[in-house]
Design an enzyme around this catalytic site. Structure first.
Site, PDB file in Angstrom:
ATOM      1  N   LYS A   1       0.815  -1.208   0.000  1.00  0.00           N
ATOM      2  CA  LYS A   1       0.000   0.000   0.000  1.00  0.00           C
ATOM      3  C   LYS A   1       0.850   1.260   0.000  1.00  0.00           C
ATOM      4  O   LYS A   1       0.500   2.266  -0.601  1.00  0.00           O
ATOM      5  CB  LYS A   1      -0.896   0.013   1.238  1.00  0.00           C
ATOM      6  CG  LYS A   1      -2.169  -0.750   1.024  1.00  0.00           C
ATOM      7  CD  LYS A   1      -3.152  -0.426   2.108  1.00  0.00           C
ATOM      8  CE  LYS A   1      -4.419  -1.239   1.878  1.00  0.00           C
ATOM      9  NZ  LYS A   1      -5.282  -1.263   3.018  1.00  0.00           N
ATOM     10  N   ARG A   2       1.948   1.165   0.685  1.00  0.00           N
ATOM     11  CA  ARG A   2       2.887   2.276   0.786  1.00  0.00           C
ATOM     12  C   ARG A   2       3.320   2.778  -0.604  1.00  0.00           C
ATOM     13  O   ARG A   2       3.633   3.942  -0.799  1.00  0.00           O
ATOM     14  CB  ARG A   2       4.087   1.741   1.570  1.00  0.00           C
ATOM     15  CG  ARG A   2       5.293   2.566   1.722  1.00  0.00           C
ATOM     16  CD  ARG A   2       6.194   1.882   2.760  1.00  0.00           C
ATOM     17  NE  ARG A   2       6.733   0.613   2.264  1.00  0.00           N
ATOM     18  CZ  ARG A   2       7.806   0.517   1.518  1.00  0.00           C
ATOM     19  NH1 ARG A   2       8.454   1.597   1.144  1.00  0.00           N
ATOM     20  NH2 ARG A   2       8.256  -0.663   1.127  1.00  0.00           N
TER      21      ARG A   2
END
Ligand code: GLU
Length: 511
Positions: free
Chosen positions: A287-288
């Site tokens: 997600k980062r």
């Protein structure tokens, strides 16, 4: 034969998707109809190709899944074969209807259509069990009566002895009559002990594993439920899948799956395990890195065609081509173009590609896609004449906007009510000197009979010349007064789109 899943399982579009209703995408994809239509496809080879996308509905359709889906779809369409969808919902605790909806809508948004109704794996448990029992009857599998405590102790011992932790085959050659009366049992595959198994993977090349490393794994649990490994093999066979294109995190599973296929004497599929997607820093995508569900990109104003093109180039190439249309992708796609090393997800590249597709997109479609955002921003519905104005402005607006949200934002000045609220930077441009200048501009424009790009430009140029100022010096305060902000389309376009009366009124409001 497979039973089709009941179609009622796909409810109407959930509220969360209303910002871009699917009918918009229907229209959006209509221009691609000839690509999607099976009838107009020219089959390239006579042997039927069947691919499948088999997501587990435990979350949204993430980037990696979307790309796998696309590659399967493209390969099938390229060969005039079938692309099937199978929802692997056997893990009841983790599968949700919400995730099924997100996957279906995500695929729909990307313009990927599937042949036949989707298959729900959970509905096929009886068939999975049947195959396990067939393997039992043919001597390729056996009953294992080991209790979970017993197996835990076995693993503990292996761990303590620093041995690989795998089933030791304790019931492989034992007579089931030795089992306690009525005890539950799992069905395990009797795998090869000697030699090695080699898979000639269409992406990875030849990959081998020593058979001693493949233990007698469970196909049917003691509660009668099939394992994932069994379900996949049975479904792929029954669906007639010829090519398995999936992430290379499944390569290990392929050896176990192949063992079952061989034990059943079924035809082996072609395997193509595609490298995973990494983040820009080379680490596994998370997600980062902006690895979100495809719907998140839609909500960021990305166009489906841009996403399609971006995901296509993520791991597959056709020479140096960067911009590849759907039709070209169908024409060119092959497994040999899939690279062996992980690709890197680059949000910036996606944004740039989106800018290209924005400029190429039909004005009507961009109107449809941006209206929900505009209405949300204005907190009011657009009138038919507002829509018409938006349509008229679209050629100018779309040439500057990188995504639908920026496009919508850039159109807001058209619909603002007088007197305009100026943003801070715009207000700072309207000092006493600028207001005096706006006064003379207002006078000169007011005298114009013809309100065109040419006449307004001539007028302003004349004022700039006599004041010995650059045109930009005039345009800046005008833009502030006409749009309430410091960025907008060219000032003459703004004048024409707003019309004479509204333009003069907005200028007058600031004098
Ligand atoms: N359901 C598996 C997944 O979502 C894919 C299984 C397969 O492609 O064989 O990872």
């Amino acid at each position: 034969m497979l039973r089709a899943a009941p179609i009622e399982r796909f409810p109407a579009l959930p509220e969360a998707f209303v910002s871009t209703p699917s009918r918009i995408f229907d229209a959006y994809h209509r221009k691609e109809a000839s690509v999607n239509s099976k009838e107009t496809d020219q089959p390239k080879q006579t042997s039927p190709v069947v691919t499948r996308f088999a997501p587990s509905p435990t979350g949204f359709l993430h980037i990696g899944g979307a790309r796998t889906a696309m590659f399967n779809w493209l390969f099938a369409r390229h060969h005039g074969g079938k692309a099937l969808l199978r929802i692997e919902d056997t893990d009841k605790a983790r599968s949700t209807q919400e995730a099924i909806d997100a996957i279906i809508h995500g695929l729909d948004w990307l313009g990927l259509d599937w042949d036949d109704e989707p298959i729900f794996q959970s509905e096929r448990a009886a068939r999975h069990a049947e195959v396990a029992h067939e393997l039992l009857a043919s001597g390729n599998a056996y009953k294992c009566f080991a209790t979970s405590e017993e197996l835990a102790a076995m693993r503990e011992k292996q761990k303590a002895e620093k041995k690989p932790m795998r089933y030791d085959g304790r019931w492989r050659d034992r007579d089931p009559s030795e089992a306690p009366e009525g005890a539950p049992y799992a069905i395990r595959l009797k795998t090869e002990r000697a030699g090695k198994t080699t898979i000639d993977d269409a992406v990875q090349g030849e990959v081998s594993v020593q058979n001693s490393e493949i233990d007698d794994f469970i196909m049917l649990r003691s509660d009668g439920t099939p394992t994932y490994m069994l379900a996949v093999v049975v479904d792929d066979h029954d669906m007639g899948v010829t090519h398995l294109i999936r992430g290379d995190d499944h390569l290990n599973n392929a050896f176990r799956q192949l063992a079952m296929i061989r034990a059943m004497g079924w035809e082996e599929p072609v395997y193509a395990h595609i490298p995973l997607i990494h983040g820009n820093d080379g680490a596994k995508l998370s997600k980062r890195h902006g690895a979100l569900g495809v719907e998140a990109y839609r909500d960021m104003g990305i166009l489906p065609d841009a996403m399609f093109n971006y995901l296509l180039r993520l791991g597959w190439g056709h020479g140096d081509d960067e911009i590849i249309s759907r039709a070209q992708a169908v024409e060119w796609f092959d497994i040999s173009g899939v690279g062996k090393s992980p690709s890197r997800f680059d949000t910036k590249k996606l944004q740039n590609l989106n800018g290209h597709y924005m400029r190429e997109a039909a004005d009507d479609i961009l109107v449809d896609l941006s209206v929900p955002w505009i209405e949300k921003n204005l907190d009011a519905p657009l009138t038919p004449s507002d829509r018409q104005l938006l349509r008229q402005a679209m050629p100018v607006l779309k040439s500057r906007a990188k995504n639908i949200i920026l496009l919508a934002d850039s159109s807001l000045f058209l619909f603002k009510k007088r007197p305009l609220d100026l943003d801070e930077r715009a207000a700072s441009l309207l000092g006493p000197e600028a207001r005096t200048m706006l006064h003379s501009i207002h006078g000169a424009l007011n005298d114009l009979e013809d309100w065109t790009l040419e006449t307004t430009e001539e007028t302003l140029k004349a004022i700039a010349e006599s004041a010995e100022l650059g045109l930009g010096k005039l345009a800046q305060p005008m833009r502030a007064a006409l749009t309430g902000s410091t960025s907008s389309p060219g000032i003459f376009d703004v004048l024409i789109l707003l019309g004479k009366e509204e333009s003069l009124d907005r200028l007058a409001d600031q004098i």
